[in-house]
Design a protein around this motif. Structure first.
Motif, PDB file in Angstrom:
ATOM      1  N   GLU A   1       0.828  -1.206   0.000  1.00 18.58           N
ATOM      2  CA  GLU A   1       0.000   0.000   0.000  1.00 18.58           C
ATOM      3  C   GLU A   1       0.863   1.257   0.000  1.00 18.58           C
ATOM      4  O   GLU A   1       0.517   2.250  -0.653  1.00 18.58           O
ATOM      5  CB  GLU A   1      -0.956   0.012   1.200  1.00 18.58           C
ATOM      6  CG  GLU A   1      -2.101  -0.965   1.067  1.00 18.58           C
ATOM      7  CD  GLU A   1      -2.936  -0.730  -0.186  1.00 18.58           C
ATOM      8  OE1 GLU A   1      -3.347   0.424  -0.439  1.00 18.58           O
ATOM      9  OE2 GLU A   1      -3.159  -1.702  -0.929  1.00 18.58           O
ATOM     10  N   ASN A   2       1.981   1.223   0.702  1.00 17.30           N
ATOM     11  CA  ASN A   2       2.884   2.367   0.720  1.00 17.30           C
ATOM     12  C   ASN A   2       3.455   2.623  -0.677  1.00 17.30           C
ATOM     13  O   ASN A   2       3.563   3.770  -1.109  1.00 17.30           O
ATOM     14  CB  ASN A   2       4.003   2.155   1.744  1.00 17.30           C
ATOM     15  CG  ASN A   2       4.746   3.433   2.015  1.00 17.30           C
ATOM     16  OD1 ASN A   2       4.162   4.505   2.106  1.00 17.30           O
ATOM     17  ND2 ASN A   2       6.060   3.334   2.149  1.00 17.30           N
ATOM     18  N   ILE A   3       3.811   1.563  -1.376  1.00 13.51           N
ATOM     19  CA  ILE A   3       4.299   1.704  -2.754  1.00 13.51           C
ATOM     20  C   ILE A   3       3.207   2.325  -3.624  1.00 13.51           C
ATOM     21  O   ILE A   3       3.457   3.272  -4.376  1.00 13.51           O
ATOM     22  CB  ILE A   3       4.742   0.340  -3.332  1.00 13.51           C
ATOM     23  CG1 ILE A   3       5.984  -0.176  -2.591  1.00 13.51           C
ATOM     24  CG2 ILE A   3       4.999   0.436  -4.836  1.00 13.51           C
ATOM     25  CD1 ILE A   3       6.310  -1.638  -2.853  1.00 13.51           C
ATOM     26  N   ILE A   4       2.002   1.801  -3.525  1.00 20.25           N
ATOM     27  CA  ILE A   4       0.888   2.300  -4.334  1.00 20.25           C
ATOM     28  C   ILE A   4       0.610   3.763  -4.032  1.00 20.25           C
ATOM     29  O   ILE A   4       0.482   4.590  -4.940  1.00 20.25           O
ATOM     30  CB  ILE A   4      -0.374   1.433  -4.104  1.00 20.25           C
ATOM     31  CG1 ILE A   4      -0.171   0.042  -4.701  1.00 20.25           C
ATOM     32  CG2 ILE A   4      -1.618   2.100  -4.686  1.00 20.25           C
ATOM     33  CD1 ILE A   4      -1.222  -0.958  -4.298  1.00 20.25           C
ATOM     34  N   ASN A   5       0.503   4.105  -2.751  1.00 18.32           N
ATOM     35  CA  ASN A   5       0.187   5.484  -2.375  1.00 18.32           C
ATOM     36  C   ASN A   5       1.278   6.459  -2.807  1.00 18.32           C
ATOM     37  O   ASN A   5       0.992   7.552  -3.298  1.00 18.32           O
ATOM     38  CB  ASN A   5      -0.057   5.587  -0.869  1.00 18.32           C
ATOM     39  CG  ASN A   5      -1.302   4.842  -0.447  1.00 18.32           C
ATOM     40  OD1 ASN A   5      -2.223   4.624  -1.234  1.00 18.32           O
ATOM     41  ND2 ASN A   5      -1.344   4.419   0.808  1.00 18.32           N
ATOM     42  N   THR A   6       2.519   6.064  -2.606  1.00 20.25           N
ATOM     43  CA  THR A   6       3.638   6.918  -3.010  1.00 20.25           C
ATOM     44  C   THR A   6       3.664   7.093  -4.523  1.00 20.25           C
ATOM     45  O   THR A   6       3.802   8.215  -5.027  1.00 20.25           O
ATOM     46  CB  THR A   6       4.975   6.313  -2.523  1.00 20.25           C
ATOM     47  OG1 THR A   6       4.934   6.201  -1.099  1.00 20.25           O
ATOM     48  CG2 THR A   6       6.151   7.176  -2.938  1.00 20.25           C
ATOM     49  N   ALA A   7       3.528   5.995  -5.244  1.00 23.98           N
ATOM     50  CA  ALA A   7       3.540   6.061  -6.708  1.00 23.98           C
ATOM     51  C   ALA A   7       2.383   6.913  -7.217  1.00 23.98           C
ATOM     52  O   ALA A   7       2.567   7.744  -8.123  1.00 23.98           O
ATOM     53  CB  ALA A   7       3.487   4.658  -7.299  1.00 23.98           C
ATOM     54  N   GLU A   8       1.212   6.741  -6.640  1.00 24.13           N
ATOM     55  CA  GLU A   8       0.058   7.524  -7.081  1.00 24.13           C
ATOM     56  C   GLU A   8       0.312   9.019  -6.901  1.00 24.13           C
ATOM     57  O   GLU A   8       0.041   9.817  -7.800  1.00 24.13           O
ATOM     58  CB  GLU A   8      -1.202   7.113  -6.313  1.00 24.13           C
ATOM     59  CG  GLU A   8      -2.434   7.877  -6.746  1.00 24.13           C
ATOM     60  CD  GLU A   8      -3.703   7.393  -6.066  1.00 24.13           C
ATOM     61  OE1 GLU A   8      -4.769   7.885  -6.452  1.00 24.13           O
ATOM     62  OE2 GLU A   8      -3.631   6.545  -5.157  1.00 24.13           O
TER      63      GLU A   8
END
Length: 193
Positions: free
Chosen positions: A17-24
């Protein structure tokens, strides 16, 4: 399995989720092609192996972001739409829900359109997710209008109003865009009577 991350133990799904949120956030601010995997990893504070444990590629991250974003948008609509008090209330609730989304999630334009523009002809799966999102929104409005026994022709007009809102909040004050969108919708509804 818990993993040490930023001084705290987290489940691997939290790292995902951290990867997704950061990438977004990065994609939304700078565009998809301007951001590489290295940028995402540095900002998310995760190792390369962690990223590739969860995703095969940057494009898989993008697909996941778009899928989650659509789910969140439709959940907001479902929570806010008023289908019980007639077409006028429905249209007002649709516009207000879309404006609420923009205020909280989309003040930098439409991530779906950006993805389509950047990946059309490069990655058909991403471009397709983006096109399909717009089609699902149009279908949702069409189905709601059937429920309300309203003219189906309104669905495209309302979709255009929503897209216009998304564009115009980039250059005009939100209150002015909201008032204009509601006035435009009212004039369309009045012409259908």
């Amino acid at each position: 399995m818990n993993v040490l991350y930023g001084g705290c133990y987290m489940k691997k799904s939290q790292k995902k989720e951290n990867i997704i949120n950061t990438a977004e956030t990065l994609f939304y601010q700078h565009g998809f092609h301007a951001i590489g995997v290295k940028n995402i990893l540095e900002q998310a504070g995760v190792a390369t192996m962690t990223m590739y444990y969860h995703f095969k590629s940057k494009e898989d991250v993008i697909k996941e972001i778009l899928i989650q974003r659509e789910k969140q948008y439709f959940q907001l609509l479902e929570a806010k739409l008023d289908r019980e008090n007639g077409i006028n209330q429905y249209v007002e609730s649709l516009i207000n829900a879309h404006l609420e989304w923009i205020e909280t999630e989309g003040f930098n334009g439409c991530l779906f359109l950006r993805a389509k523009q950047e990946y059309e002809g490069i990655n058909e799966e991403i471009a397709s997710i983006s096109r399909d999102h717009k089609k699902r929104l149009l279908n949702k409005i069409e189905n709601d209008l059937k429920f309300l026994k309203a003219p189906n022709s309104l669905s495209v007009q309302l979709s255009i109003i929503l897209e216009g809102i998304t564009s115009m909040v980039q250059i005009l004050e939100l209150d002015k865009v909201k008032k204009t969108a509601l006035d435009l919708a009212k004039s369309i509804l009045d012409s259908e009577k």
